[in-house]
Design a protein around this motif. Structure first.
Motif, PDB file in Angstrom:
ATOM      1  N   SER A 246     -24.177 -73.022  44.146  1.00 42.96           N
ATOM      2  CA  SER A 246     -25.035 -72.062  44.839  1.00 42.96           C
ATOM      3  C   SER A 246     -25.924 -72.751  45.870  1.00 42.96           C
ATOM      4  CB  SER A 246     -25.905 -71.318  43.825  1.00 42.96           C
ATOM      5  OG  SER A 246     -25.113 -70.610  42.896  1.00 42.96           O
ATOM      6  N   ALA A 247     -26.440 -73.915  45.511  1.00 49.82           N
ATOM      7  CA  ALA A 247     -27.264 -74.675  46.448  1.00 49.82           C
ATOM      8  C   ALA A 247     -26.464 -75.078  47.675  1.00 49.82           C
ATOM      9  CB  ALA A 247     -27.845 -75.908  45.758  1.00 49.82           C
ATOM     10  N   LYS A 248     -25.230 -75.501  47.474  1.00 47.44           N
ATOM     11  CA  LYS A 248     -24.395 -75.903  48.602  1.00 47.44           C
ATOM     12  C   LYS A 248     -23.957 -74.691  49.427  1.00 47.44           C
ATOM     13  CE  LYS A 248     -24.680 -80.287  48.008  1.00 47.44           C
ATOM     14  NZ  LYS A 248     -25.451 -81.102  48.989  1.00 47.44           N
ATOM     15  N   GLY A 249     -23.799 -73.529  48.798  1.00 42.85           N
ATOM     16  CA  GLY A 249     -23.563 -72.316  49.551  1.00 42.85           C
ATOM     17  C   GLY A 249     -24.729 -72.014  50.480  1.00 42.85           C
ATOM     18  N   ALA A 250     -25.936 -72.261  49.999  1.00 45.60           N
ATOM     19  CA  ALA A 250     -27.120 -72.080  50.836  1.00 45.60           C
ATOM     20  C   ALA A 250     -27.117 -73.058  52.015  1.00 45.60           C
ATOM     21  CB  ALA A 250     -28.382 -72.267  50.000  1.00 45.60           C
ATOM     22  N   ILE A 251     -26.644 -74.270  51.780  1.00 48.61           N
ATOM     23  CA  ILE A 251     -26.544 -75.249  52.865  1.00 48.61           C
ATOM     24  C   ILE A 251     -25.572 -74.770  53.933  1.00 48.61           C
ATOM     25  CG2 ILE A 251     -25.739 -77.583  53.454  1.00 48.61           C
ATOM     26  CD1 ILE A 251     -28.565 -77.481  52.243  1.00 48.61           C
ATOM     27  N   ASP A 252     -24.462 -74.152  53.533  1.00 48.72           N
ATOM     28  CA  ASP A 252     -23.523 -73.598  54.509  1.00 48.72           C
ATOM     29  C   ASP A 252     -24.226 -72.576  55.404  1.00 48.72           C
ATOM     30  OD1 ASP A 252     -21.583 -75.126  53.295  1.00 48.72           O
ATOM     31  OD2 ASP A 252     -20.387 -73.438  52.575  1.00 48.72           O
ATOM     32  N   THR A 253     -24.941 -71.643  54.780  1.00 40.30           N
ATOM     33  CA  THR A 253     -25.652 -70.608  55.537  1.00 40.30           C
ATOM     34  C   THR A 253     -26.718 -71.220  56.431  1.00 40.30           C
ATOM     35  OG1 THR A 253     -25.271 -69.029  53.754  1.00 40.30           O
ATOM     36  CG2 THR A 253     -27.015 -68.495  55.310  1.00 40.30           C
ATOM     37  N   PHE A 254     -27.460 -72.178  55.899  1.00 38.17           N
ATOM     38  CA  PHE A 254     -28.501 -72.847  56.679  1.00 38.17           C
ATOM     39  C   PHE A 254     -27.921 -73.558  57.889  1.00 38.17           C
ATOM     40  CE2 PHE A 254     -31.002 -76.856  57.268  1.00 38.17           C
ATOM     41  CZ  PHE A 254     -32.096 -76.263  57.896  1.00 38.17           C
ATOM     42  N   THR A 255     -26.780 -74.196  57.716  1.00 39.50           N
ATOM     43  CA  THR A 255     -26.132 -74.910  58.822  1.00 39.50           C
ATOM     44  C   THR A 255     -25.821 -73.957  59.969  1.00 39.50           C
ATOM     45  OG1 THR A 255     -25.182 -76.572  57.330  1.00 39.50           O
ATOM     46  CG2 THR A 255     -24.101 -76.272  59.467  1.00 39.50           C
ATOM     47  N   VAL A 256     -25.229 -72.828  59.656  1.00 39.56           N
ATOM     48  CA  VAL A 256     -24.868 -71.854  60.693  1.00 39.56           C
ATOM     49  C   VAL A 256     -26.115 -71.286  61.368  1.00 39.56           C
ATOM     50  CG1 VAL A 256     -23.768 -69.613  61.107  1.00 39.56           C
ATOM     51  CG2 VAL A 256     -22.676 -71.279  59.586  1.00 39.56           C
ATOM     52  N   GLY A 257     -27.102 -70.909  60.573  1.00 39.83           N
ATOM     53  CA  GLY A 257     -28.307 -70.317  61.135  1.00 39.83           C
ATOM     54  C   GLY A 257     -29.084 -71.272  62.017  1.00 39.83           C
ATOM     55  N   LEU A 258     -29.278 -72.514  61.546  1.00 39.29           N
ATOM     56  CA  LEU A 258     -30.023 -73.481  62.347  1.00 39.29           C
ATOM     57  C   LEU A 258     -29.266 -73.854  63.606  1.00 39.29           C
ATOM     58  CD1 LEU A 258     -32.551 -75.231  62.636  1.00 39.29           C
ATOM     59  CD2 LEU A 258     -31.345 -77.038  61.381  1.00 39.29           C
ATOM     60  N   ALA A 259     -27.933 -73.957  63.498  1.00 36.91           N
ATOM     61  CA  ALA A 259     -27.126 -74.279  64.682  1.00 36.91           C
ATOM     62  C   ALA A 259     -27.364 -73.264  65.791  1.00 36.91           C
ATOM     63  CB  ALA A 259     -25.649 -74.328  64.308  1.00 36.91           C
ATOM     64  N   LYS A 260     -27.359 -71.994  65.444  1.00 39.66           N
ATOM     65  CA  LYS A 260     -27.597 -70.948  66.441  1.00 39.66           C
ATOM     66  C   LYS A 260     -29.036 -70.985  66.962  1.00 39.66           C
ATOM     67  CE  LYS A 260     -24.134 -67.735  64.622  1.00 39.66           C
ATOM     68  NZ  LYS A 260     -23.893 -66.403  63.993  1.00 39.66           N
ATOM     69  N   GLU A 261     -29.961 -71.313  66.086  1.00 38.87           N
ATOM     70  CA  GLU A 261     -31.377 -71.323  66.454  1.00 38.87           C
ATOM     71  C   GLU A 261     -31.703 -72.386  67.493  1.00 38.87           C
ATOM     72  OE1 GLU A 261     -34.302 -70.278  63.363  1.00 38.87           O
ATOM     73  OE2 GLU A 261     -35.054 -72.322  63.633  1.00 38.87           O
TER      74      GLU A 261
ATOM     75  N   GLU B 165     -36.461 -75.459  34.705  1.00 35.06           N
ATOM     76  CA  GLU B 165     -36.743 -76.790  35.244  1.00 35.06           C
ATOM     77  C   GLU B 165     -35.529 -77.352  35.981  1.00 35.06           C
ATOM     78  OE1 GLU B 165     -38.435 -81.103  33.671  1.00 35.06           O
ATOM     79  OE2 GLU B 165     -37.362 -79.789  32.279  1.00 35.06           O
ATOM     80  N   ARG B 166     -34.350 -77.187  35.368  1.00 35.67           N
ATOM     81  CA  ARG B 166     -33.117 -77.654  36.010  1.00 35.67           C
ATOM     82  C   ARG B 166     -32.894 -76.923  37.330  1.00 35.67           C
ATOM     83  NH1 ARG B 166     -26.985 -78.437  33.950  1.00 35.67           N
ATOM     84  NH2 ARG B 166     -25.893 -77.706  35.802  1.00 35.67           N
ATOM     85  N   LEU B 167     -33.030 -75.601  37.331  1.00 35.92           N
ATOM     86  CA  LEU B 167     -32.787 -74.808  38.528  1.00 35.92           C
ATOM     87  C   LEU B 167     -33.762 -75.166  39.641  1.00 35.92           C
ATOM     88  CD1 LEU B 167     -32.107 -71.344  36.866  1.00 35.92           C
ATOM     89  CD2 LEU B 167     -30.413 -72.874  37.893  1.00 35.92           C
ATOM     90  N   GLU B 168     -35.027 -75.341  39.290  1.00 34.49           N
ATOM     91  CA  GLU B 168     -36.027 -75.684  40.301  1.00 34.49           C
ATOM     92  C   GLU B 168     -35.751 -77.053  40.902  1.00 34.49           C
ATOM     93  OE1 GLU B 168     -39.714 -75.174  38.188  1.00 34.49           O
ATOM     94  OE2 GLU B 168     -39.942 -73.106  38.926  1.00 34.49           O
ATOM     95  N   ARG B 169     -35.358 -78.014  40.083  1.00 36.12           N
ATOM     96  CA  ARG B 169     -35.007 -79.350  40.588  1.00 36.12           C
ATOM     97  C   ARG B 169     -33.803 -79.266  41.514  1.00 36.12           C
ATOM     98  NH1 ARG B 169     -31.170 -83.037  38.406  1.00 36.12           N
ATOM     99  NH2 ARG B 169     -31.471 -85.193  39.128  1.00 36.12           N
ATOM    100  N   MET B 170     -32.773 -78.527  41.103  1.00 35.89           N
ATOM    101  CA  MET B 170     -31.558 -78.405  41.895  1.00 35.89           C
ATOM    102  C   MET B 170     -31.843 -77.829  43.276  1.00 35.89           C
ATOM    103  SD  MET B 170     -28.234 -79.005  41.487  1.00 35.89           S
ATOM    104  CE  MET B 170     -28.110 -79.068  39.700  1.00 35.89           C
ATOM    105  N   MET B 171     -32.644 -76.765  43.323  1.00 35.91           N
ATOM    106  CA  MET B 171     -32.917 -76.102  44.592  1.00 35.91           C
ATOM    107  C   MET B 171     -33.922 -76.889  45.439  1.00 35.91           C
ATOM    108  SD  MET B 171     -30.749 -73.834  44.091  1.00 35.91           S
ATOM    109  CE  MET B 171     -29.883 -73.224  42.643  1.00 35.91           C
TER     110      MET B 171
ATOM    111  N   ASP C  52     -26.119 -82.032  37.941  1.00 36.02           N
ATOM    112  CA  ASP C  52     -26.678 -82.108  36.588  1.00 36.02           C
ATOM    113  C   ASP C  52     -25.520 -82.047  35.600  1.00 36.02           C
ATOM    114  OD1 ASP C  52     -28.440 -81.979  34.325  1.00 36.02           O
ATOM    115  OD2 ASP C  52     -29.961 -81.049  35.625  1.00 36.02           O
ATOM    116  N   LEU C  53     -25.819 -82.074  34.336  1.00 35.33           N
ATOM    117  CA  LEU C  53     -24.785 -82.008  33.313  1.00 35.33           C
ATOM    118  C   LEU C  53     -24.070 -80.655  33.372  1.00 35.33           C
ATOM    119  CD1 LEU C  53     -26.690 -83.611  30.293  1.00 35.33           C
ATOM    120  CD2 LEU C  53     -25.220 -84.741  31.978  1.00 35.33           C
ATOM    121  N   SER C  54     -22.802 -80.651  33.039  1.00 33.46           N
ATOM    122  CA  SER C  54     -22.047 -79.408  33.016  1.00 33.46           C
ATOM    123  C   SER C  54     -22.714 -78.408  32.070  1.00 33.46           C
ATOM    124  CB  SER C  54     -20.614 -79.662  32.548  1.00 33.46           C
ATOM    125  OG  SER C  54     -19.913 -80.413  33.502  1.00 33.46           O
TER     126      SER C  54
END
Length: 252
Positions: A159-174, A103-109, A92-94
């Motif tokens: 922050s959204a991409k930080g969540a993707i990092d965590t999700f990647t590790v968790g799903l990989a183990k799962e 609205e911006r935060l909900e769209r981003m996540m 989104d815009l800086s």
């Protein structure tokens, strides 16, 4: 040669398009997902076909569960799913955090996190040996912003991409024992039009001199990393987050 169907979200441009073209050369039947630019998606599919590959196009917004289900139904119709590249995402815009609307935060996540998780959910249902699948690979798209935080720019995206990092590790183990490898790449400053969509069309040129390698990366460089993570050459690699950032994401 790779076999099976590879679904790539947001594949009409940038890293997604470059990955689709390389995947077509590797032997996948590539499902090119797009949200709004059908002509661009058709061009990507045409490029794959002209090189002797197989591709089809499907419209869908990863922010919509109904669209995601339709995308996977389309992929099912092409053959056995072999993998997923969770590439679609938005900036989104800086702005500072104290300027960001709900609205911006909900769209981003919704698009960057929830959409990727729902796409992965549907992929696991098809790939997991527990569900009768033959295994496969999932590659998520993170960002160097997950490490750097993107202050006064887009902390929400970081922050959204930080969540993707965590999700990647968790799903990989799962799903590690179910024939599925889950990895991610963490691009740095890449010369694509995502910067223009965030209101900074000149961002790459303005930042190049300050980058460790004095240049931006290319979509093709990211695509090669993604294809390696999907390949048998990475058969013992899962839960990895590969920096493709020209050293930008290395913290002091």
């Amino acid at each position: 040669m790779a076999e099976g169907v590879l679904l790539i979200t947001g594949a009409s441009r940038g890293i997604g398009a470059a990955t689709a073209i390389l995947a077509g050369r590797a032997g996948y039947h590539v499902v090119v997902n797009y949200v709004g630019n059908q002509a661009a998606a058709e061009t990507v599919a045409g490029t794959i076909a002209s090189a002797g590959g197989r591709a089809s196009v499907v419209q869908g917004d990863v922010g919509s569960e109904a669209d995601i289900l339709r995308m996977f139904a389309h992929a099912d119709a092409q053959g056995r799913l072999a993998g997923l590249v969770n590439n679609a995402g938005v900036v989104d815009l800086s702005a500072r955090v104290d300027e960001m609307s709900l609205e911006r935060l909900e769209r981003m996540m919704r698009i960057n996190i929830i959409g990727s998780i729902v796409c992965a959910r549907e992929a696991v249902k098809r790939l997991s040996t527990m569900h009768g699948g033959e295994g496969g690979g999932i590659v998520n798209l993170s960002s160097a912003a997950a490490k750097l935080g993107a202050p006064a720019n887009y902390v929400d995206y970081a922050s959204a991409k930080g969540a993707i990092d965590t999700f990647t590790v968790g799903l990989a183990k799962e799903v590690a024992a179910e024939g599925i490898r889950v990895n991610a790449i963490r691009p740095g400053i890449i010369a694509t039009d995502i910067h223009a969509s965030g209101g900074q069309p000149d961002r790459v040129a303005e930042m190049e001199a300050s980058l460790p390698m004095k240049r931006a990366g290319t979509a093709e460089e990211c695509a090669k990393a993604i294809l390696w993570l999907l390949s048998d050459e990475a058969s013992y690699t899962t839960g990895a987050i590969l920096d493709v950032s020209g050293a930008r994401a290395i913290l002091p």
